[in-house]
Scaffold this motif. Structure first.
Motif, PDB file in Angstrom:
ATOM      1  N   ALA A 101      -5.639   0.854 -20.891  1.00  0.00           N
ATOM      2  CA  ALA A 101      -4.209   0.573 -20.889  1.00  0.00           C
ATOM      3  C   ALA A 101      -3.719   0.213 -22.283  1.00  0.00           C
ATOM      4  N   GLU A 120     -12.700  -0.771  -7.624  1.00  0.00           N
ATOM      5  CA  GLU A 120     -11.390  -1.421  -7.565  1.00  0.00           C
ATOM      6  C   GLU A 120     -11.066  -1.628  -6.093  1.00  0.00           C
ATOM      7  N   ARG A 137      -8.811  -2.843  -4.593  1.00  0.00           N
ATOM      8  CA  ARG A 137      -7.419  -2.661  -4.238  1.00  0.00           C
ATOM      9  C   ARG A 137      -7.152  -1.254  -3.699  1.00  0.00           C
ATOM     10  N   ASP A 138      -7.963  -0.272  -4.139  1.00  0.00           N
ATOM     11  CA  ASP A 138      -7.758   1.097  -3.672  1.00  0.00           C
ATOM     12  C   ASP A 138      -7.863   1.208  -2.158  1.00  0.00           C
ATOM     13  N   LEU A 139      -8.630   0.318  -1.554  1.00  0.00           N
ATOM     14  CA  LEU A 139      -8.829   0.410  -0.110  1.00  0.00           C
ATOM     15  C   LEU A 139      -7.649  -0.169   0.662  1.00  0.00           C
ATOM     16  N   TYR A 163      -3.816  -0.595   1.734  1.00  0.00           N
ATOM     17  CA  TYR A 163      -2.526   0.093   1.705  1.00  0.00           C
ATOM     18  C   TYR A 163      -1.402  -0.778   2.242  1.00  0.00           C
ATOM     19  N   GLU A 217      -3.239  -4.798   7.558  1.00  0.00           N
ATOM     20  CA  GLU A 217      -4.442  -4.184   7.020  1.00  0.00           C
ATOM     21  C   GLU A 217      -5.574  -4.265   8.047  1.00  0.00           C
ATOM     22  N   ALA A 263      -5.003  -1.940  11.013  1.00  0.00           N
ATOM     23  CA  ALA A 263      -5.309  -0.556  10.635  1.00  0.00           C
ATOM     24  C   ALA A 263      -6.814  -0.332  10.596  1.00  0.00           C
ATOM     25  N   ALA A 264      -7.526  -1.313  10.064  1.00  0.00           N
ATOM     26  CA  ALA A 264      -8.977  -1.170   9.976  1.00  0.00           C
ATOM     27  C   ALA A 264      -9.597  -1.072  11.357  1.00  0.00           C
ATOM     28  N   ARG A 274      -1.719  -7.930  -2.555  1.00  0.00           N
ATOM     29  CA  ARG A 274      -1.549  -8.010  -4.002  1.00  0.00           C
ATOM     30  C   ARG A 274      -1.601  -9.460  -4.501  1.00  0.00           C
ATOM     31  N   ILE A 324     -12.887  -5.119   5.712  1.00  0.00           N
ATOM     32  CA  ILE A 324     -12.387  -3.849   6.260  1.00  0.00           C
ATOM     33  C   ILE A 324     -13.537  -2.854   6.413  1.00  0.00           C
ATOM     34  N   LEU A 342      -7.299   7.547  -4.759  1.00  0.00           N
ATOM     35  CA  LEU A 342      -6.796   6.995  -3.502  1.00  0.00           C
ATOM     36  C   LEU A 342      -7.157   7.880  -2.321  1.00  0.00           C
ATOM     37  N   ALA A 395     -10.468   6.838  -1.464  1.00  0.00           N
ATOM     38  CA  ALA A 395     -10.441   5.574  -0.744  1.00  0.00           C
ATOM     39  C   ALA A 395     -10.031   5.768   0.711  1.00  0.00           C
ATOM     40  N   ARG A 407     -12.029   4.789   4.293  1.00  0.00           N
ATOM     41  CA  ARG A 407     -11.561   4.057   5.463  1.00  0.00           C
ATOM     42  C   ARG A 407     -11.589   4.928   6.701  1.00  0.00           C
ATOM     43  N   ARG A 421     -10.131   7.882   7.218  1.00  0.00           N
ATOM     44  CA  ARG A 421      -8.894   8.563   7.592  1.00  0.00           C
ATOM     45  C   ARG A 421      -8.911   9.969   7.025  1.00  0.00           C
ATOM     46  N   ARG A 481       0.619   0.637 -14.992  1.00  0.00           N
ATOM     47  CA  ARG A 481      -0.020   1.099 -16.205  1.00  0.00           C
ATOM     48  C   ARG A 481       0.993   1.249 -17.329  1.00  0.00           C
ATOM     49  N   ALA A 495       1.649  -1.993 -18.798  1.00  0.00           N
ATOM     50  CA  ALA A 495       0.540  -2.448 -19.643  1.00  0.00           C
ATOM     51  C   ALA A 495       0.562  -1.747 -20.989  1.00  0.00           C
ATOM     52  N   VAL A 496       0.836  -0.434 -20.983  1.00  0.00           N
ATOM     53  CA  VAL A 496       0.883   0.292 -22.258  1.00  0.00           C
ATOM     54  C   VAL A 496       2.040  -0.224 -23.101  1.00  0.00           C
TER      55      VAL A 496
END
Lengths: 627, 424
Positions: free
Chosen positions: A93, A459, A461-463, A465, A472, A475-476, A505, A519, B231, B234, B238, B240, B262, B265-266
């Motif tokens: 970044a 990460e 967080r990707d899991l 939504y 959450e 859904a799981a 978050r 999850i 994603l 991901a 799960r 799906r 992002r 951040a940049v």
């Protein structure tokens, strides 16, 4: 050089100030380490030095921050750019241009330096950081350690007086981390740069610090002092300090070298005690003892012998009870391993069994027809993965038994993540086979697969939504076809005290990891994979994670984790597999693989070598057992 | 340039070290000379002189100006727009492809060439399909097949769907599509050969900051693609399904969130590194800058209107020129406000002239060939169907476009694209 005068920072909408009444002075030319648990405002403090807090992030800053005599209240970040160099947590970044050389020059271009000066400084910086080979490389093709060095280099070219770094080594493998730290040492010693850095992995950095600033709790005032003094009472501390406290050494040694000098007496006391397998004390491993002394590669045979009792556990725990899962119960505490050493004498070296093992490994196991076939949760045979012209994996043979914890280690880019992805079917093997629970992952329907194997990605967080924890979880449950409430029960277990309405978050790094873990566990997969789980976790969160994972292993879950964190591997893993260039270069019991390696040995092993102790808790248990 | 003696290997500088020569040998170098090359053992002064003019290994200092590549590619594109002869178009595409193969690097932007080629093929396909489905004004004689024709109401007279399909009309569509495809491929070649960020360095100082913002914004797309892939992975984790409208909707929000985070951040990083530092200039200069720039742009607008409109052509040219001068003055004054300096901008040297010139020459010769008598070979007829011929002089002039493959610096040793190496 840096002065904080009675500084408080309150972000908009926050109930309490993130930093409160901080008074701090950092003299010129010192390497100052900022430590503390997650969420005490370390990043905010670092941001206040470069002026990004509050100019960029918003919020209110009371008090005064001056850097080299410039008040951040009247100077915007861009006007401090020639004094302060900042490198954030994620080097990607940070980059503005696309090649290494341009990136190094960018800051100087902004300051309007003369072309001759820029050219000279770029060459100097390339040499200083060992980047000469990479000068024309596009940044996208660099590895993690290289990126971190380029990021540091890009702020060095402007010759800042202060360098501010947020977790510079967390994402790096041990060797790359040492490379970065060596560079920082050199800056402090040769150029007199003032370095202020925050880092969770204290075992890597604390011995280099001239001074430690400890933020013990949110809102509490900073404790500043000599590293040994501060570490002696710090809530966050590296294993060497914990060991020193246990052994009663004072002042506390910070480096392995200092500790070794003191450790003579401790080694003598421990000499008579038999080393327990990793994770012992909780007697979580039924295999550790058998595996010690086995040649790498034959470990799998030994595990096959002893895995049967654990299978029953898996079967038992695979039925979700009315109360949901209960981790850390099952077989627990002081109970001896179900199959004692007597069960597996020399028999497991018999050639017939080895042949059987080989047969089993080469033929995909038919689902549950023979008990032998279901022994292993996952196997890979001569697995190879190619991406374009890069061979990510070559001839990887791996076998994972239920209840076993395997740590995958190796440099950044050695193929650890690729191997995990192959096990969950994200990556199709170019050659060889992958079998998980009797199925070929990449040909299995995802809905089916999550009951066999679960991966917590780098990460977490990707899991996630949904916008609340409750949604959450619901859904799981429906994803995994589990009874409603299964996931929520897991969350309550792993993450006590999180309200249903919390947005994922707003969770801390460790809490998010626990939620993702819950999850993934909703489908009750016998095989659990974790990719770099301790990145960004403080010691408290890490020890909670260790406890959870140990409990899962006792319940018969097989766990494979890819990690750079040698202390975590020492704490958890029964077996360590080291990958290099996509090939398995070592596979064996943790103690054996790790103790002999300079890069992957945990601190305790280095201090007490040649005795095979890996963690402080082992030593503690041994000392209690010993007279 | 075309004359090379045996024993001379293109692309290897005089006195290159042995292993470098080996590596070069594996690259797709033009005329792979088989005889071993021994550095420093020239036998003839002429040979040595030739060797000295050969293209060096590319480095930052001798890099071709990005603008030169663009001019070359635009020259080829202009040439392609002047002909529908498939043989000539094929030759143009071949020339562009050869230069790309010989001189592109392993950088991420260099991989776009393949995408442009695929896009070109798609254009041809679409053109043919449309011609088949909607018919064509070409009245042919060879009926290939007949599609069922959709009866159209009276008000849609002249629109036809389906019906007879002639060989002539398909050939015409193919020629037409091939022209467009060749244009696209030329642009793709420029994209693959020139680093877009380097082009920025040639912008006037006042525009540079805006240019950086544009380039950072351009990195957005690849990052978002990476996010979508992550994603989707991901989602699979799960359990799906990864396809379908619902999946896209559920992934969309996190992807946008990630992109936003992002970019923030940049932006923070750029701010902390001195982006947008300005020098103190007197207010008078600032106001003059504004007035000149705005006035200049207005002048340009009015002048172009004057040129295009039927009346007022008299004022058009002077207004346009005055506007351009004023705008240039505004930009020049504006640069004084920017303190930024430039690190190693690309120099426009002899090799850049040659590369740009070869493109311009191809364009000029092709335009001339299209106007002189005998230009019908550039547009082979479809009624009656005839096999296209390769006109000699235009074909030779297209070959001038190969010059960059010999004069442009050779990219240095290949780094495997996307290779994650050890940090040592």
């Amino acid at each position: 050089m840096i002065r904080f005068e009675n500084v408080s920072v309150t972000y908009e909408g926050a109930a309490a100030p993130t930093l409160e009444n901080i008074d701090l002075t950092v003299p010129e030319g010192e390497l100052v380490l900022l430590v503390g648990p997650s969420g005490v405002g370390k990043s905010t403090l670092l941001g206040a030095v470069s002026g990004l807090v509050p100019h960029f992030t918003g919020g209110t800053l009371r008090g005064r921050v001056t850097v080299d005599g410039r008040d951040t209240r009247t100077h915007k970040p861009r006007e401090l750019a020639d004094v302060v160099g900042t490198v954030g947590q994620d080097p990607l970044a940070h980059f503005v241009t696309d090649t290494v050389e341009d990136e190094l020059a960018y800051g100087m271009e902004s300051l309007g330096l003369a072309p001759g000066v820029m050219r000279r400084r770029v060459e100097e910086t390339l040499d200083l950081l060992g980047l000469v080979e990479l000068r024309d490389r596009p940044i996208a093709t660099l590895s993690g350690g290289q990126r971190q060095r380029v990021a540091i280099g890009s702020v060095l070219t402007t010759h800042p007086k202060v360098l501010v770094l947020d977790e510079p080594t967390s994402a790096l493998d041990p060797a790359a981390a040492e490379e970065v730290l060596a560079v920082l040492q050199r800056l402090v010693h040769d150029l007199g740069t003032t370095v202020l850095m925050a880092e969770h992995r204290l075992e890597r950095v604390v011995q280099y610090a001239d001074r430690v600033v400890l933020l013990p709790a949110p809102g509490a005032g900073p404790v500043v002092g000599d590293p040994a003094t501060v570490m002696a009472d710090s809530p966050v501390r590296p294993p060497v300090v914990t060991l020193a406290r246990l052994a009663g050494w004072s002042p506390v040694p910070l480096s392995v070298r200092d500790a070794r000098r003191r450790a003579g007496a401790l080694r003598d006391r421990l000499a008579g005690v038999v080393a327990l397998p990793p994770g012992a004390g909780a007697s979580s491993s039924p295999y550790g003892l058998a595996a010690v002394g086995d040649a790498p590669g034959e470990g799998a045979v030994a595990q096959r012998d002893s895995a049967r009792p654990a299978i029953e556990d898996t079967a038992r725990s695979a039925v979700p009870g009315p109360g949901g899962a209960r981790f850390g119960k099952g077989r627990g505490g002081e109970q001896a391993p179900p199959s004692g050493p007597a069960d597996r004498g020399p028999t497991h070296h018999r050639p017939t069994q080895r042949l059987l093992a080989r047969l089993l490994r080469t033929t995909p196991a038919p689902a549950a027809s023979t008990p032998e076939a279901t022994h292993l949760v996952a196997t890979t045979t001569a697995l190879a993965v190619r991406r374009a012209r890069v061979e990510a994996l070559r001839r990887v043979d791996l076998a994972v038994a239920p209840g076993e914890t395997v740590a995958l280690m190796g440099r950044n880019g050695a193929g650890k993540s690729t191997l995990l992805n192959a096990l969950v079917g994200m990556v199709e093997p170019t050659a060889g086979t992958v079998t998980v629970g009797g199925r070929t992952p990449h040909r299995t329907d995802p809905r089916e697969l999550i009951r066999q194997v679960g991966l917590v990605p780098q990460e977490p967080r990707d899991l996630l939504y949904a916008d609340t924890v409750a949604a959450e979880c619901a859904a799981a449950d429906s994803d995994a076809g589990a009874a409603p409430g299964t996931c929520r029960a897991l969350v309550t277990e792993l993450l006590p005290g999180v309200a249903d309405a919390t947005h994922p978050r707003d969770l801390s790094e460790g809490q998010r990891l626990a939620l993702a873990l819950a999850i993934v566990l909703t489908g009750r997969p016998p095989l659990l994979l974790l990719d770099e789980p301790t990145r960004g976790l403080d010691y408290a969160a890490k020890s909670r994670l260790v406890a959870v994972l140990k409990g899962l292993a006792e319940d018969g879950h097989a766990i494979v984790l890819a990690t750079h964190d040698v202390e975590l591997a020492a704490e958890l893993a029964h077996r360590v597999v080291i990958l290099a260039g996509g090939e398995v270069v070592a596979d064996g019991p943790t103690a054996e693989v790790v103790v002999s390696s300079p890069a992957f040995a945990p601190q305790v092993a280095k201090i007490l070598a040649p005795q095979p102790w890996l963690t402080v808790s082992q030593v503690e248990a041994a000392l209690e057992a010993a007279p | 340039m075309e004359t090379r003696s045996p024993g001379q290997r293109p692309g290897v500088p005089h006195g290159a070290v042995g292993h470098r020569a080996h590596r070069q040998a594996a690259r797709p170098v033009p005329h792979g000379a088989a005889a071993p090359y021994r550095p420093g053992h020239g036998t003839h002064p002429l040979l040595d002189a030739l060797r000295a003019t050969r293209a060096p290994v590319a480095s930052r200092s001798n890099a071709l100006h990005a603008g030169a590549w663009w001019l070359w590619a635009l020259g080829l594109a202009v040439a392609a727009s002047r002909t529908t002869n498939p043989l000539l178009l094929g030759l143009l595409v071949g020339v562009a492809g050869y230069v790309v193969a010989a001189r592109r690097t392993d950088a991420p932007w260099a991989r776009s060439y393949g995408a442009f080629v695929r896009l070109g093929l798609l254009v041809i396909g679409v053109r043919v399909v449309f011609s088949v489905a909607l018919g064509s004004p070409i009245a042919g004689r060879h009926v290939l097949f007949t599609l069922p024709e959709v009866p159209m109401p009276g008000w849609a007279d002249g629109v036809r769907i389906g019906g007879r399909v002639f060989a002539e009309q398909i050939v015409f569509a193919l020629y037409d599509g091939a022209k467009l495809a060749a244009l696209l491929i030329c642009v793709g070649a420029a994209n693959a050969l020139a680093n877009p960020a380097r082009l920025l360095k040639s912008l006037p100082g006042a525009l540079y900051e805006a240019g950086v913002a544009v380039v950072v914004a351009m990195t957005f797309a690849p990052n978002m693609v990476a996010d979508v892939l992550r994603l989707r992975t991901a989602r699979r984790l799960r359990g799906r399904p990864t396809g379908g409208v619902r999946a896209v909707a559920q992934i969309g929000l996190p992807v946008l969130e990630g992109a936003l985070e992002r970019s923030v951040a940049v932006a923070a990083s750029m701010d902390a590194r001195g982006y947008g530092r300005t020098a103190q200039v007197p207010p008078a200069v600032r106001h003059t800058t504004t007035a000149l720039t705005l006035g200049g742009l207005l002048g340009v607008c009015a002048g172009s209107y004057g040129l295009l409109a039927a009346e007022g052509a008299r004022y058009g040219v002077p207004l346009l020129v005055a506007g351009l001068v004023a705008a240039a003055g505004g930009l020049w004054l504006g640069s004084r406000r920017s303190v930024r300096s430039r690190y190693r901008p690309d120099r426009w040297g002899v090799r850049s002239w040659l590369v740009a010139g070869s493109g311009a020459a191809v364009a000029a010769l092709m335009i001339r060939a299209a106007t002189v008598p005998g230009s019908e070979a550039l547009h082979p007829g479809v009624v009656p169907l005839t096999a296209p011929e390769l006109p000699l002089w235009p074909a030779l002039s297209v070959l001038i476009g190969l010059l960059p493959a010999f004069v442009a610096p050779v990219p240095a040793g290949a780094v495997p694209a996307g290779a994650k190496e050890s940090t040592r």
